[in-house]
Write an enzyme that holds these catalytic residues in place. Structure first.
Site, short mmCIF file in Angstrom:
data_model
loop_
_atom_site.label_atom_id
_atom_site.label_comp_id
_atom_site.label_asym_id
_atom_site.label_seq_id
_atom_site.Cartn_x
_atom_site.Cartn_y
_atom_site.Cartn_z
N LYS A 294 -23.22 -1.21 -19.16
CA LYS A 294 -22.76 -2.39 -18.40
C LYS A 294 -23.36 -3.66 -18.98
O LYS A 294 -24.57 -3.83 -19.03
CB LYS A 294 -23.15 -2.24 -16.93
CG LYS A 294 -22.90 -3.48 -16.07
CD LYS A 294 -23.27 -3.24 -14.60
CE LYS A 294 -23.17 -4.53 -13.77
NZ LYS A 294 -23.58 -4.32 -12.36
N ASP A 299 -24.67 -11.93 -12.99
CA ASP A 299 -23.89 -11.47 -11.84
C ASP A 299 -24.19 -12.33 -10.62
O ASP A 299 -25.19 -12.13 -9.92
CB ASP A 299 -24.23 -10.00 -11.55
CG ASP A 299 -23.39 -9.43 -10.41
OD1 ASP A 299 -22.42 -10.09 -10.00
OD2 ASP A 299 -23.73 -8.31 -9.95
N LYS A 306 -23.54 -13.60 -4.01
CA LYS A 306 -24.84 -13.07 -3.58
C LYS A 306 -25.66 -14.17 -2.92
O LYS A 306 -25.48 -15.35 -3.23
CB LYS A 306 -25.62 -12.57 -4.82
CG LYS A 306 -25.09 -11.32 -5.45
CD LYS A 306 -25.96 -10.92 -6.65
CE LYS A 306 -25.44 -9.66 -7.31
NZ LYS A 306 -25.55 -8.45 -6.48
N ASP A 317 -28.48 -7.98 -15.62
CA ASP A 317 -27.34 -7.11 -15.30
C ASP A 317 -26.60 -6.61 -16.55
O ASP A 317 -25.56 -5.96 -16.46
CB ASP A 317 -26.39 -7.84 -14.34
CG ASP A 317 -25.71 -6.89 -13.36
OD1 ASP A 317 -26.21 -5.76 -13.18
OD2 ASP A 317 -24.66 -7.28 -12.81
N ASP A 376 -18.41 -8.31 -5.94
CA ASP A 376 -19.78 -8.04 -6.41
C ASP A 376 -19.93 -6.60 -6.90
O ASP A 376 -20.94 -6.27 -7.53
CB ASP A 376 -20.77 -8.34 -5.28
CG ASP A 376 -22.20 -8.47 -5.76
OD1 ASP A 376 -22.40 -8.58 -6.99
OD2 ASP A 376 -23.11 -8.46 -4.92
N GLU A 378 -18.65 -5.32 -9.43
CA GLU A 378 -17.92 -5.63 -10.65
C GLU A 378 -18.26 -4.69 -11.80
O GLU A 378 -17.46 -4.48 -12.70
CB GLU A 378 -18.19 -7.09 -11.08
CG GLU A 378 -19.48 -7.32 -11.88
CD GLU A 378 -20.77 -6.98 -11.13
OE1 GLU A 378 -20.73 -6.94 -9.89
OE2 GLU A 378 -21.80 -6.75 -11.79
N ARG A 380 -18.62 -1.47 -12.00
CA ARG A 380 -17.76 -0.28 -12.10
C ARG A 380 -16.38 -0.64 -12.68
O ARG A 380 -15.73 0.21 -13.29
CB ARG A 380 -17.66 0.42 -10.73
CG ARG A 380 -17.06 -0.42 -9.65
CD ARG A 380 -17.37 0.12 -8.25
NE ARG A 380 -18.75 -0.16 -7.84
CZ ARG A 380 -19.30 0.25 -6.69
NH1 ARG A 380 -18.59 1.00 -5.85
NH2 ARG A 380 -20.53 -0.06 -6.37
N1 BES Z 1 -25.69 -5.89 -10.34
C1 BES Z 1 -25.59 -5.42 -9.01
C2 BES Z 1 -26.57 -4.28 -8.70
C3 BES Z 1 -28.03 -4.64 -8.74
C4 BES Z 1 -28.67 -5.03 -7.58
C5 BES Z 1 -28.74 -4.53 -9.91
C6 BES Z 1 -30.02 -5.35 -7.62
C7 BES Z 1 -30.09 -4.84 -9.95
C8 BES Z 1 -30.72 -5.25 -8.81
C9 BES Z 1 -24.19 -4.91 -8.74
O1 BES Z 1 -23.16 -5.52 -9.44
C10 BES Z 1 -23.92 -5.13 -7.29
O2 BES Z 1 -23.92 -6.25 -6.89
N2 BES Z 1 -23.69 -4.05 -6.56
C11 BES Z 1 -23.45 -4.13 -5.16
C12 BES Z 1 -22.40 -3.10 -4.83
C13 BES Z 1 -21.87 -3.23 -3.41
C14 BES Z 1 -21.06 -4.49 -3.28
C15 BES Z 1 -21.03 -2.00 -3.12
C16 BES Z 1 -24.75 -3.82 -4.43
O3 BES Z 1 -25.51 -2.97 -4.88
O4 BES Z 1 -25.01 -4.46 -3.42
ZN ZN Z 2 -23.74 -6.33 -11.31
ZN ZN Z 3 -22.43 -7.29 -8.52
#
Ligand code: BES
Ligand code: ZN
Ligand code: ZN
Length: 530
Positions: A294, A299, A306, A317, A376, A378, A380
Protein backbone atom coordinates in the site's frame (compact mmCIF):
# COMPACT_ATOMS: atom_id res chain seq x y z
CA UNK A 1 18.32 10.39 0.57
CA UNK A 2 18.91 14.06 -0.24
CA UNK A 3 15.41 15.33 -0.87
CA UNK A 4 15.67 18.79 0.64
CA UNK A 5 18.52 19.80 -1.64
CA UNK A 6 16.96 18.31 -4.74
CA UNK A 7 13.41 19.45 -4.38
CA UNK A 8 13.79 22.49 -6.57
CA UNK A 9 12.45 21.51 -9.98
CA UNK A 10 8.95 22.88 -10.41
CA UNK A 11 6.28 21.84 -12.85
CA UNK A 12 3.04 23.64 -13.45
CA UNK A 13 -0.13 21.67 -13.52
CA UNK A 14 -3.73 22.60 -14.10
CA UNK A 15 -6.33 21.45 -11.64
CA UNK A 16 -9.71 22.65 -10.52
CA UNK A 17 -9.48 25.67 -12.84
CA UNK A 18 -6.39 27.07 -11.10
CA UNK A 19 -2.73 26.91 -11.97
CA UNK A 20 -0.26 26.09 -9.24
CA UNK A 21 3.19 24.68 -8.74
CA UNK A 22 4.20 21.23 -7.64
CA UNK A 23 7.70 20.29 -6.58
CA UNK A 24 8.40 17.01 -8.23
CA UNK A 25 11.90 15.72 -7.77
CA UNK A 26 13.26 13.55 -5.04
CA UNK A 27 16.66 12.08 -5.60
CA UNK A 28 17.54 9.05 -3.56
CA UNK A 29 21.14 8.50 -2.86
CA UNK A 30 21.07 7.03 0.60
CA UNK A 31 24.23 7.93 2.42
CA UNK A 32 25.82 4.53 2.99
CA UNK A 33 25.34 3.09 6.42
CA UNK A 34 28.37 2.25 8.56
CA UNK A 35 31.07 -0.09 7.22
CA UNK A 36 31.42 -3.51 8.83
CA UNK A 37 34.54 -5.67 8.98
CA UNK A 38 35.84 -8.81 10.65
CA UNK A 39 39.17 -8.79 12.45
CA UNK A 40 41.18 -10.94 14.83
CA UNK A 41 42.84 -7.94 16.49
CA UNK A 42 42.46 -4.25 17.34
CA UNK A 43 43.04 -1.67 14.60
CA UNK A 44 44.93 1.60 14.95
CA UNK A 45 42.08 4.07 14.98
CA UNK A 46 39.47 2.12 16.95
CA UNK A 47 38.22 4.44 19.66
CA UNK A 48 35.83 2.30 21.71
CA UNK A 49 35.52 -1.37 22.64
CA UNK A 50 31.96 -2.69 23.03
CA UNK A 51 31.66 -5.83 25.07
CA UNK A 52 28.76 -8.07 26.22
CA UNK A 53 27.93 -8.79 29.86
CA UNK A 54 25.76 -11.72 31.00
CA UNK A 55 23.94 -11.85 34.33
CA UNK A 56 25.26 -14.26 36.96
CA UNK A 57 23.32 -17.41 37.89
CA UNK A 58 21.20 -16.78 40.98
CA UNK A 59 21.49 -19.27 43.83
CA UNK A 60 20.09 -19.27 47.40
CA UNK A 61 23.02 -17.42 48.91
CA UNK A 62 24.23 -15.19 46.06
CA UNK A 63 23.01 -13.26 43.03
CA UNK A 64 26.06 -14.49 41.06
CA UNK A 65 28.65 -12.30 39.39
CA UNK A 66 27.99 -11.15 35.83
CA UNK A 67 30.42 -12.51 33.23
CA UNK A 68 31.94 -11.01 30.10
CA UNK A 69 31.18 -12.66 26.76
CA UNK A 70 34.38 -12.47 24.78
CA UNK A 71 35.13 -15.54 22.68
CA UNK A 72 38.37 -17.49 23.09
CA UNK A 73 41.68 -15.75 22.56
CA UNK A 74 40.18 -12.39 21.57
CA UNK A 75 41.19 -10.35 24.63
CA UNK A 76 44.17 -11.14 26.83
CA UNK A 77 43.31 -12.31 30.36
CA UNK A 78 44.74 -9.26 32.09
CA UNK A 79 42.62 -6.82 30.07
CA UNK A 80 39.51 -8.99 30.51
CA UNK A 81 39.89 -9.17 34.28
CA UNK A 82 40.61 -5.42 34.53
CA UNK A 83 37.33 -4.72 32.66
CA UNK A 84 35.47 -7.25 34.77
CA UNK A 85 36.71 -5.70 38.01
CA UNK A 86 35.85 -2.18 36.87
CA UNK A 87 32.33 -3.31 35.90
CA UNK A 88 31.75 -4.94 39.30
CA UNK A 89 33.08 -1.82 41.01
CA UNK A 90 30.37 0.33 39.37
CA UNK A 91 27.67 -2.31 40.01
CA UNK A 92 26.99 -3.48 36.43
CA UNK A 93 24.66 -6.50 36.48
CA UNK A 94 24.40 -7.59 32.84
CA UNK A 95 20.62 -7.12 32.81
CA UNK A 96 19.32 -6.90 29.24
CA UNK A 97 20.02 -3.51 27.66
CA UNK A 98 22.02 -2.07 30.58
CA UNK A 99 24.80 0.16 29.16
CA UNK A 100 27.91 0.89 31.25
CA UNK A 101 30.71 3.20 30.06
CA UNK A 102 34.23 2.91 31.47
CA UNK A 103 37.69 4.28 30.77
CA UNK A 104 39.63 1.47 29.08
CA UNK A 105 42.49 -0.33 30.88
CA UNK A 106 45.89 1.09 29.84
CA UNK A 107 46.88 -2.14 28.06
CA UNK A 108 44.14 -1.70 25.42
CA UNK A 109 44.56 0.59 22.39
CA UNK A 110 41.13 2.24 22.87
CA UNK A 111 40.08 5.04 25.22
CA UNK A 112 36.68 3.74 26.24
CA UNK A 113 35.00 0.43 27.02
CA UNK A 114 31.23 0.12 26.84
CA UNK A 115 29.52 -2.95 28.26
CA UNK A 116 26.01 -3.88 27.18
CA UNK A 117 23.87 -6.25 29.24
CA UNK A 118 22.76 -9.34 27.30
CA UNK A 119 20.42 -10.69 30.01
CA UNK A 120 20.64 -14.20 31.47
CA UNK A 121 22.68 -17.07 29.97
CA UNK A 122 19.49 -18.43 28.27
CA UNK A 123 19.05 -15.16 26.40
CA UNK A 124 22.22 -15.88 24.42
CA UNK A 125 20.17 -18.38 22.38
CA UNK A 126 17.57 -15.73 21.50
CA UNK A 127 18.73 -13.94 18.33
CA UNK A 128 16.31 -11.05 18.73
CA UNK A 129 17.38 -10.39 22.35
CA UNK A 130 20.96 -10.08 21.01
CA UNK A 131 19.83 -7.91 18.09
CA UNK A 132 17.94 -5.63 20.52
CA UNK A 133 20.94 -5.36 22.88
CA UNK A 134 23.21 -4.46 19.95
CA UNK A 135 20.65 -1.86 18.83
CA UNK A 136 20.46 -0.34 22.30
CA UNK A 137 24.22 0.08 22.57
CA UNK A 138 24.40 1.43 18.98
CA UNK A 139 22.03 4.22 20.00
CA UNK A 140 24.63 5.29 22.61
CA UNK A 141 27.64 5.46 20.28
CA UNK A 142 27.20 8.82 18.54
CA UNK A 143 30.48 10.72 18.59
CA UNK A 144 32.68 7.58 18.34
CA UNK A 145 34.11 7.02 14.85
CA UNK A 146 35.39 3.45 14.86
CA UNK A 147 33.89 0.82 17.13
CA UNK A 148 35.47 -2.55 17.83
CA UNK A 149 33.41 -5.23 19.54
CA UNK A 150 33.56 -8.75 20.94
CA UNK A 151 29.76 -9.09 20.66
CA UNK A 152 29.94 -11.20 17.48
CA UNK A 153 31.11 -14.14 19.63
CA UNK A 154 27.36 -14.64 20.34
CA UNK A 155 25.54 -14.47 16.97
CA UNK A 156 27.35 -12.58 14.24
CA UNK A 157 24.30 -11.83 12.03
CA UNK A 158 22.07 -10.67 14.85
CA UNK A 159 24.79 -8.43 16.27
CA UNK A 160 25.63 -6.86 12.89
CA UNK A 161 21.95 -6.21 12.13
CA UNK A 162 21.33 -4.74 15.56
CA UNK A 163 24.37 -2.44 15.37
CA UNK A 164 23.47 -1.28 11.85
CA UNK A 165 19.78 -0.70 12.59
CA UNK A 166 20.47 0.98 15.94
CA UNK A 167 22.88 3.38 14.20
CA UNK A 168 20.21 4.56 11.76
CA UNK A 169 19.51 8.31 11.85
CA UNK A 170 17.28 10.43 9.60
CA UNK A 171 18.51 14.02 9.41
CA UNK A 172 17.83 15.00 5.77
CA UNK A 173 15.37 17.71 6.76
CA UNK A 174 17.39 19.39 9.52
CA UNK A 175 19.29 22.59 8.89
CA UNK A 176 22.48 23.34 10.82
CA UNK A 177 20.28 24.86 13.48
CA UNK A 178 19.13 21.48 14.81
CA UNK A 179 21.36 18.96 13.02
CA UNK A 180 22.96 16.65 15.60
CA UNK A 181 26.50 17.66 16.55
CA UNK A 182 27.63 14.03 16.84
CA UNK A 183 27.29 11.38 14.13
CA UNK A 184 26.90 7.63 14.60
CA UNK A 185 30.04 5.50 14.06
CA UNK A 186 31.39 5.13 10.51
CA UNK A 187 32.92 1.72 11.13
CA UNK A 188 32.20 -1.38 13.20
CA UNK A 189 34.89 -4.05 13.50
CA UNK A 190 33.67 -7.41 14.75
CA UNK A 191 36.39 -9.32 16.59
CA UNK A 192 36.46 -13.03 15.69
CA UNK A 193 38.79 -15.91 16.54
CA UNK A 194 39.46 -16.63 12.86
CA UNK A 195 38.35 -14.86 9.67
CA UNK A 196 36.33 -17.70 8.17
CA UNK A 197 34.77 -17.38 4.69
CA UNK A 198 31.34 -18.29 6.07
CA UNK A 199 31.58 -15.53 8.67
CA UNK A 200 32.39 -13.00 5.95
CA UNK A 201 29.36 -14.17 3.91
CA UNK A 202 27.12 -14.01 6.98
CA UNK A 203 28.26 -10.46 7.67
CA UNK A 204 27.69 -9.32 4.07
CA UNK A 205 24.20 -10.82 4.16
CA UNK A 206 23.32 -9.13 7.48
CA UNK A 207 24.55 -5.72 6.30
CA UNK A 208 22.76 -6.01 2.94
CA UNK A 209 19.50 -6.85 4.71
CA UNK A 210 19.90 -4.04 7.24
CA UNK A 211 20.64 -1.56 4.44
CA UNK A 212 17.33 -2.50 2.78
CA UNK A 213 15.52 -1.89 6.07
CA UNK A 214 17.15 1.55 6.14
CA UNK A 215 15.88 2.25 2.59
CA UNK A 216 12.33 1.45 3.71
CA UNK A 217 12.80 3.68 6.79
CA UNK A 218 14.07 6.56 4.61
CA UNK A 219 11.00 6.37 2.37
CA UNK A 220 8.63 6.31 5.34
CA UNK A 221 10.46 9.18 7.09
CA UNK A 222 10.39 11.44 4.01
CA UNK A 223 7.49 13.85 4.55
CA UNK A 224 4.48 13.95 2.22
CA UNK A 225 5.53 17.40 0.96
CA UNK A 226 8.44 15.63 -0.75
CA UNK A 227 7.20 12.08 -1.14
CA UNK A 228 4.04 12.06 -3.25
CA UNK A 229 3.08 9.47 -5.87
CA UNK A 230 5.11 10.80 -8.80
CA UNK A 231 8.20 11.53 -6.69
CA UNK A 232 7.91 8.20 -4.85
CA UNK A 233 7.60 6.28 -8.12
CA UNK A 234 10.58 8.04 -9.67
CA UNK A 235 12.79 7.60 -6.60
CA UNK A 236 11.87 3.90 -6.33
CA UNK A 237 12.54 3.40 -10.05
CA UNK A 238 15.97 5.06 -9.82
CA UNK A 239 17.02 2.92 -6.89
CA UNK A 240 15.60 -0.25 -8.44
CA UNK A 241 17.35 0.28 -11.78
CA UNK A 242 20.68 0.71 -9.98
CA UNK A 243 20.18 -2.76 -8.47
CA UNK A 244 19.41 -4.30 -11.86
CA UNK A 245 15.62 -4.60 -11.61
CA UNK A 246 13.35 -3.98 -14.55
CA UNK A 247 10.94 -1.13 -13.96
CA UNK A 248 7.55 -0.11 -15.34
CA UNK A 249 5.60 2.95 -14.18
CA UNK A 250 1.94 3.38 -15.10
CA UNK A 251 0.94 7.06 -14.90
CA UNK A 252 -2.50 8.51 -14.20
CA UNK A 253 -3.70 8.51 -17.81
CA UNK A 254 -2.58 4.91 -18.34
CA UNK A 255 -4.26 3.87 -15.09
CA UNK A 256 -7.53 5.49 -16.20
CA UNK A 257 -7.33 4.01 -19.71
CA UNK A 258 -6.61 0.49 -18.45
CA UNK A 259 -9.39 0.50 -15.87
CA UNK A 260 -7.60 0.80 -12.53
CA UNK A 261 -10.74 2.23 -10.93
CA UNK A 262 -9.57 1.79 -7.32
CA UNK A 263 -6.29 3.69 -7.74
CA UNK A 264 -7.94 6.39 -9.87
CA UNK A 265 -10.89 6.73 -7.47
CA UNK A 266 -8.69 7.20 -4.40
CA UNK A 267 -6.22 9.46 -6.21
CA UNK A 268 -8.69 11.82 -7.85
CA UNK A 269 -9.12 14.13 -4.87
CA UNK A 270 -5.46 15.16 -5.04
CA UNK A 271 -3.55 17.47 -7.39
CA UNK A 272 -0.74 14.92 -7.06
CA UNK A 273 -1.72 12.19 -9.46
CA UNK A 274 -1.47 8.46 -8.78
CA UNK A 275 1.00 5.90 -10.10
CA UNK A 276 1.43 2.13 -10.25
CA UNK A 277 5.04 0.93 -10.05
CA UNK A 278 6.14 -2.54 -11.16
CA UNK A 279 9.61 -3.86 -10.31
CA UNK A 280 10.86 -7.28 -11.41
CA UNK A 281 13.71 -9.45 -10.20
CA UNK A 282 13.54 -11.99 -13.02
CA UNK A 283 14.58 -15.64 -12.50
CA UNK A 284 13.61 -18.46 -14.81
CA UNK A 285 12.51 -21.95 -13.67
CA UNK A 286 11.95 -20.89 -10.07
CA UNK A 287 8.89 -20.24 -7.92
CA UNK A 288 7.40 -16.81 -8.48
CA UNK A 289 6.14 -14.36 -5.89
CA UNK A 290 4.03 -11.25 -6.37
CA UNK A 291 4.59 -8.60 -3.71
CA UNK A 292 2.01 -5.82 -3.28
CA UNK A 293 2.38 -2.83 -0.93
CA UNK A 294 0.00 0.00 0.00
CA UNK A 295 1.47 3.31 -1.14
CA UNK A 296 -0.82 6.04 0.20
CA UNK A 297 1.64 8.91 0.46
CA UNK A 298 -0.75 10.74 2.79
CA UNK A 299 -4.12 9.64 4.12
CA UNK A 300 -6.40 12.47 5.22
CA UNK A 301 -9.34 10.06 5.02
CA UNK A 302 -10.68 11.94 1.99
CA UNK A 303 -14.26 13.22 2.29
CA UNK A 304 -14.69 10.82 5.27
CA UNK A 305 -11.99 13.01 6.79
CA UNK A 306 -9.95 11.95 9.81
CA UNK A 307 -9.77 13.97 13.04
CA UNK A 308 -6.83 16.44 13.17
CA UNK A 309 -5.17 14.86 16.23
CA UNK A 310 -2.62 12.32 15.08
CA UNK A 311 -3.30 12.83 11.36
CA UNK A 312 0.43 13.46 10.84
CA UNK A 313 0.92 9.72 11.53
CA UNK A 314 -0.60 9.19 8.07
CA UNK A 315 2.72 10.16 6.48
CA UNK A 316 3.51 6.48 7.14
CA UNK A 317 0.58 5.18 5.08
CA UNK A 318 3.01 4.10 2.37
CA UNK A 319 4.93 1.83 4.75
CA UNK A 320 3.78 -1.31 2.89
CA UNK A 321 4.97 0.12 -0.44
CA UNK A 322 8.31 1.12 1.07
CA UNK A 323 8.85 -2.39 2.47
CA UNK A 324 7.90 -4.11 -0.79
CA UNK A 325 10.17 -1.85 -2.87
CA UNK A 326 13.10 -2.31 -0.46
CA UNK A 327 12.55 -6.09 -0.35
CA UNK A 328 12.50 -6.44 -4.14
CA UNK A 329 15.72 -4.42 -4.40
CA UNK A 330 17.16 -6.67 -1.69
CA UNK A 331 16.12 -9.83 -3.57
CA UNK A 332 18.14 -8.53 -6.54
CA UNK A 333 21.14 -7.53 -4.42
CA UNK A 334 21.19 -11.01 -2.83
CA UNK A 335 20.53 -12.57 -6.24
CA UNK A 336 17.84 -14.80 -4.74
CA UNK A 337 16.75 -17.82 -6.70
CA UNK A 338 13.11 -16.80 -6.88
CA UNK A 339 11.20 -14.66 -9.37
CA UNK A 340 9.82 -11.54 -7.65
CA UNK A 341 7.53 -8.88 -9.06
CA UNK A 342 6.46 -5.93 -6.93
CA UNK A 343 3.19 -4.22 -7.87
CA UNK A 344 2.95 -0.98 -5.93
CA UNK A 345 -0.03 1.38 -6.16
CA UNK A 346 0.64 4.97 -5.06
CA UNK A 347 -1.95 7.68 -4.41
CA UNK A 348 -2.66 10.59 -2.06
CA UNK A 349 -6.05 10.44 -0.31
CA UNK A 350 -7.33 14.03 -0.16
CA UNK A 351 -10.74 15.73 0.18
CA UNK A 352 -11.56 18.20 -2.60
CA UNK A 353 -14.11 19.08 -5.26
CA UNK A 354 -12.72 16.30 -7.40
CA UNK A 355 -12.57 13.66 -4.63
CA UNK A 356 -14.69 10.54 -4.59
CA UNK A 357 -17.79 10.67 -2.38
CA UNK A 358 -19.15 8.21 0.18
CA UNK A 359 -21.72 6.29 -1.86
CA UNK A 360 -19.80 6.44 -5.15
CA UNK A 361 -19.39 3.16 -7.02
CA UNK A 362 -16.11 2.37 -8.77
CA UNK A 363 -14.99 -0.51 -10.96
CA UNK A 364 -11.81 -2.19 -9.79
CA UNK A 365 -9.21 -3.44 -12.27
CA UNK A 366 -10.63 -6.74 -13.55
CA UNK A 367 -14.29 -5.65 -13.31
CA UNK A 368 -15.56 -6.10 -9.74
CA UNK A 369 -17.67 -3.10 -8.68
CA UNK A 370 -17.33 -1.56 -5.21
CA UNK A 371 -19.56 0.85 -3.32
CA UNK A 372 -17.26 3.27 -1.47
CA UNK A 373 -19.19 3.78 1.75
CA UNK A 374 -16.19 5.25 3.56
CA UNK A 375 -13.44 7.07 1.65
CA UNK A 376 -11.05 6.47 4.56
CA UNK A 377 -11.05 2.74 3.76
CA UNK A 378 -8.96 3.63 0.70
CA UNK A 379 -6.05 1.22 1.12
CA UNK A 380 -8.11 -1.83 0.16
CA UNK A 381 -9.30 -0.03 -3.01
CA UNK A 382 -5.80 0.59 -4.37
CA UNK A 383 -4.59 -2.83 -3.18
CA UNK A 384 -7.47 -4.63 -4.91
CA UNK A 385 -6.40 -3.24 -8.31
CA UNK A 386 -2.77 -4.15 -7.61
CA UNK A 387 -3.60 -7.67 -6.42
CA UNK A 388 -5.59 -8.34 -9.61
CA UNK A 389 -2.66 -7.04 -11.69
CA UNK A 390 -0.20 -9.17 -9.70
CA UNK A 391 -2.45 -12.21 -10.24
CA UNK A 392 -2.25 -11.78 -14.03
CA UNK A 393 1.43 -12.81 -13.83
CA UNK A 394 0.32 -16.24 -12.52
CA UNK A 395 2.58 -16.23 -9.47
CA UNK A 396 2.76 -19.17 -7.06
CA UNK A 397 2.43 -16.79 -4.10
CA UNK A 398 1.09 -13.28 -3.48
CA UNK A 399 1.99 -11.35 -0.34
CA UNK A 400 0.51 -7.93 0.25
CA UNK A 401 1.42 -5.66 3.12
CA UNK A 402 -0.25 -2.47 4.23
CA UNK A 403 -0.84 0.03 7.00
CA UNK A 404 -4.44 -0.98 6.49
CA UNK A 405 -6.49 -0.69 9.67
CA UNK A 406 -6.49 1.01 13.06
CA UNK A 407 -8.12 -2.27 14.14
CA UNK A 408 -4.73 -4.01 13.75
CA UNK A 409 -3.48 -1.98 16.71
CA UNK A 410 -6.64 -2.61 18.73
CA UNK A 411 -6.14 -6.36 18.22
CA UNK A 412 -2.36 -6.76 18.48
CA UNK A 413 -0.82 -3.51 19.73
CA UNK A 414 1.68 -1.31 17.98
CA UNK A 415 4.55 -3.78 17.47
CA UNK A 416 2.89 -6.97 16.24
CA UNK A 417 1.77 -7.25 12.61
CA UNK A 418 -1.31 -9.36 11.84
CA UNK A 419 -1.00 -11.95 9.07
CA UNK A 420 -4.05 -13.41 7.32
CA UNK A 421 -4.64 -15.46 4.18
CA UNK A 422 -4.36 -19.02 2.88
CA UNK A 423 -3.96 -20.98 6.14
CA UNK A 424 -0.76 -22.88 5.38
CA UNK A 425 1.08 -19.92 3.85
CA UNK A 426 -0.16 -17.59 6.60
CA UNK A 427 1.26 -19.90 9.28
CA UNK A 428 4.54 -20.28 7.40
CA UNK A 429 4.92 -16.48 7.31
CA UNK A 430 4.10 -16.15 11.01
CA UNK A 431 6.78 -18.75 11.87
CA UNK A 432 9.43 -17.10 9.65
CA UNK A 433 8.55 -13.65 10.99
CA UNK A 434 9.16 -14.91 14.54
CA UNK A 435 12.62 -16.11 13.45
CA UNK A 436 13.63 -12.58 12.44
CA UNK A 437 12.05 -10.89 15.46
CA UNK A 438 9.24 -9.09 13.61
CA UNK A 439 6.69 -11.50 15.12
CA UNK A 440 3.73 -11.28 12.70
CA UNK A 441 0.81 -13.14 14.31
CA UNK A 442 -1.64 -15.39 12.43
CA UNK A 443 -5.26 -14.17 12.49
CA UNK A 444 -8.43 -15.86 11.14
CA UNK A 445 -10.83 -14.82 8.38
CA UNK A 446 -14.23 -15.74 9.88
CA UNK A 447 -16.86 -16.65 7.24
CA UNK A 448 -19.64 -14.58 8.81
CA UNK A 449 -17.82 -11.31 8.11
CA UNK A 450 -18.05 -11.85 4.33
CA UNK A 451 -21.82 -11.20 4.41
CA UNK A 452 -21.23 -7.84 6.05
CA UNK A 453 -19.41 -6.61 2.92
CA UNK A 454 -22.53 -7.00 0.73
CA UNK A 455 -23.55 -3.78 -0.97
CA UNK A 456 -27.03 -2.45 -1.72
CA UNK A 457 -25.98 -1.49 -5.26
CA UNK A 458 -22.56 -2.99 -6.18
CA UNK A 459 -20.70 -6.32 -5.98
CA UNK A 460 -19.05 -5.35 -2.70
CA UNK A 461 -19.02 -2.55 -0.12
CA UNK A 462 -15.61 -1.28 1.02
CA UNK A 463 -16.57 -1.37 4.72
CA UNK A 464 -18.96 -3.23 7.03
CA UNK A 465 -21.54 -1.27 9.02
CA UNK A 466 -19.89 -2.17 12.34
CA UNK A 467 -16.41 -2.02 13.80
CA UNK A 468 -15.92 -5.61 14.99
CA UNK A 469 -12.93 -7.44 13.54
CA UNK A 470 -11.97 -4.48 11.34
CA UNK A 471 -8.56 -5.95 10.47
CA UNK A 472 -10.20 -9.21 9.42
CA UNK A 473 -12.96 -7.69 7.27
CA UNK A 474 -10.34 -5.64 5.39
CA UNK A 475 -8.49 -8.88 4.60
CA UNK A 476 -11.75 -10.59 3.58
CA UNK A 477 -12.34 -7.69 1.16
CA UNK A 478 -8.87 -8.22 -0.36
CA UNK A 479 -9.40 -12.01 -0.66
CA UNK A 480 -12.13 -11.33 -3.25
CA UNK A 481 -9.40 -10.18 -5.67
CA UNK A 482 -6.93 -13.04 -5.24
CA UNK A 483 -6.95 -15.77 -7.93
CA UNK A 484 -8.15 -19.16 -6.59
CA UNK A 485 -4.97 -21.09 -7.31
CA UNK A 486 -2.60 -18.68 -5.59
CA UNK A 487 -1.28 -19.00 -2.05
CA UNK A 488 -1.91 -15.57 -0.55
CA UNK A 489 -1.06 -13.69 2.63
CA UNK A 490 -1.90 -10.19 3.81
CA UNK A 491 0.26 -8.52 6.48
CA UNK A 492 -1.33 -5.56 8.32
CA UNK A 493 1.42 -3.28 9.68
CA UNK A 494 -0.64 -0.20 10.70
CA UNK A 495 1.19 0.05 14.05
CA UNK A 496 4.50 -1.75 13.40
CA UNK A 497 5.52 0.34 10.34
CA UNK A 498 5.86 3.59 12.30
CA UNK A 499 7.09 4.10 15.84
CA UNK A 500 5.28 7.05 17.43
CA UNK A 501 6.75 6.32 20.88
CA UNK A 502 10.35 6.53 22.04
CA UNK A 503 13.17 4.52 20.45
CA UNK A 504 13.56 0.93 21.71
CA UNK A 505 16.08 -1.79 20.88
CA UNK A 506 17.16 -1.29 17.27
CA UNK A 507 13.93 0.58 16.43
CA UNK A 508 14.16 4.37 16.19
CA UNK A 509 11.27 6.81 16.30
CA UNK A 510 9.47 7.06 12.94
CA UNK A 511 9.78 4.54 10.10
CA UNK A 512 10.79 1.08 11.30
CA UNK A 513 11.26 -0.82 8.02
CA UNK A 514 8.86 -3.57 9.17
CA UNK A 515 8.20 -6.06 7.52
CA UNK A 516 11.27 -6.06 5.19
CA UNK A 517 13.09 -8.72 7.23
CA UNK A 518 10.03 -10.98 7.30
CA UNK A 519 9.50 -10.63 3.55
CA UNK A 520 13.11 -11.40 2.65
CA UNK A 521 13.13 -14.39 5.02
CA UNK A 522 10.00 -15.70 3.26
CA UNK A 523 11.56 -15.20 -0.18
CA UNK A 524 14.71 -17.02 0.95
CA UNK A 525 12.61 -19.86 2.33
CA UNK A 526 10.68 -20.13 -0.96
CA UNK A 527 13.98 -20.09 -2.91
CA UNK A 528 15.29 -22.94 -0.74
CA UNK A 529 12.15 -25.07 -0.28
CA UNK A 530 9.65 -24.02 -2.95
N1 BES B 1 -4.37 4.29 6.95
C1 BES B 1 -5.49 3.93 7.74
C2 BES B 1 -5.16 2.87 8.79
C3 BES B 1 -4.22 3.29 9.88
C4 BES B 1 -4.71 3.81 11.06
C5 BES B 1 -2.86 3.13 9.72
C6 BES B 1 -3.83 4.19 12.06
C7 BES B 1 -1.98 3.49 10.73
C8 BES B 1 -2.47 4.02 11.89
C9 BES B 1 -6.59 3.37 6.85
O1 BES B 1 -6.66 3.88 5.56
C10 BES B 1 -7.89 3.70 7.51
O2 BES B 1 -8.16 4.85 7.66
N2 BES B 1 -8.63 2.67 7.88
C11 BES B 1 -9.87 2.86 8.55
C12 BES B 1 -10.83 1.81 8.03
C13 BES B 1 -12.26 2.02 8.47
C14 BES B 1 -12.83 3.25 7.81
C15 BES B 1 -13.05 0.79 8.11
C16 BES B 1 -9.66 2.67 10.04
O3 BES B 1 -8.87 1.83 10.44
O4 BES B 1 -10.26 3.41 10.81
ZN1 ZN C 1 -4.81 4.55 4.79
ZN1 ZN D 1 -7.77 5.67 5.40
Amino acid sequence: MRPAADAGRQTRRRCCGRVFSVTNTLSIDRARGPEFDLSTSFGRDDDVLVIGLVQGEKSDDSTGDPTLVIGDGILDDAAASAISDALSAVGATGSHGEVTKLPAPASLPVKTVIAVGLGGADDLDDADKLRQAAGIVARELDGFKAVITTLAATDLSAIAEGLFLGSYRFTSFRSDKTAPKKSPPQRFTLLVEQKRKEAKAELTHAVTVADAVAIARDFVNTPPSHLYPEAFADAAAELARKSGLSVEILDDTTLAREGYGGIVGVGKGSSRLPRLVRLTHAKKDTKSVGLVGKGITFDTGGISIKPAAGMDHMTSDMGGAAAVIATTILAARLDLDVNVTATVPMAENMPSGTAQRPGDVLTQYGGITVEVLNTDAEGRLILADAIVRAGQDNPDYIIDTATLTGAQMVALGTRTPGVMGTAEFRDRIAALSAEVGENAWAMPLPDELRDDLKSRVADLANVTNHRWGGMLSAAIFLREFVPESVQWAHVDIAGPAFNTGGPWGYTPKGGTGVPVRTLIRVLEDIAANG
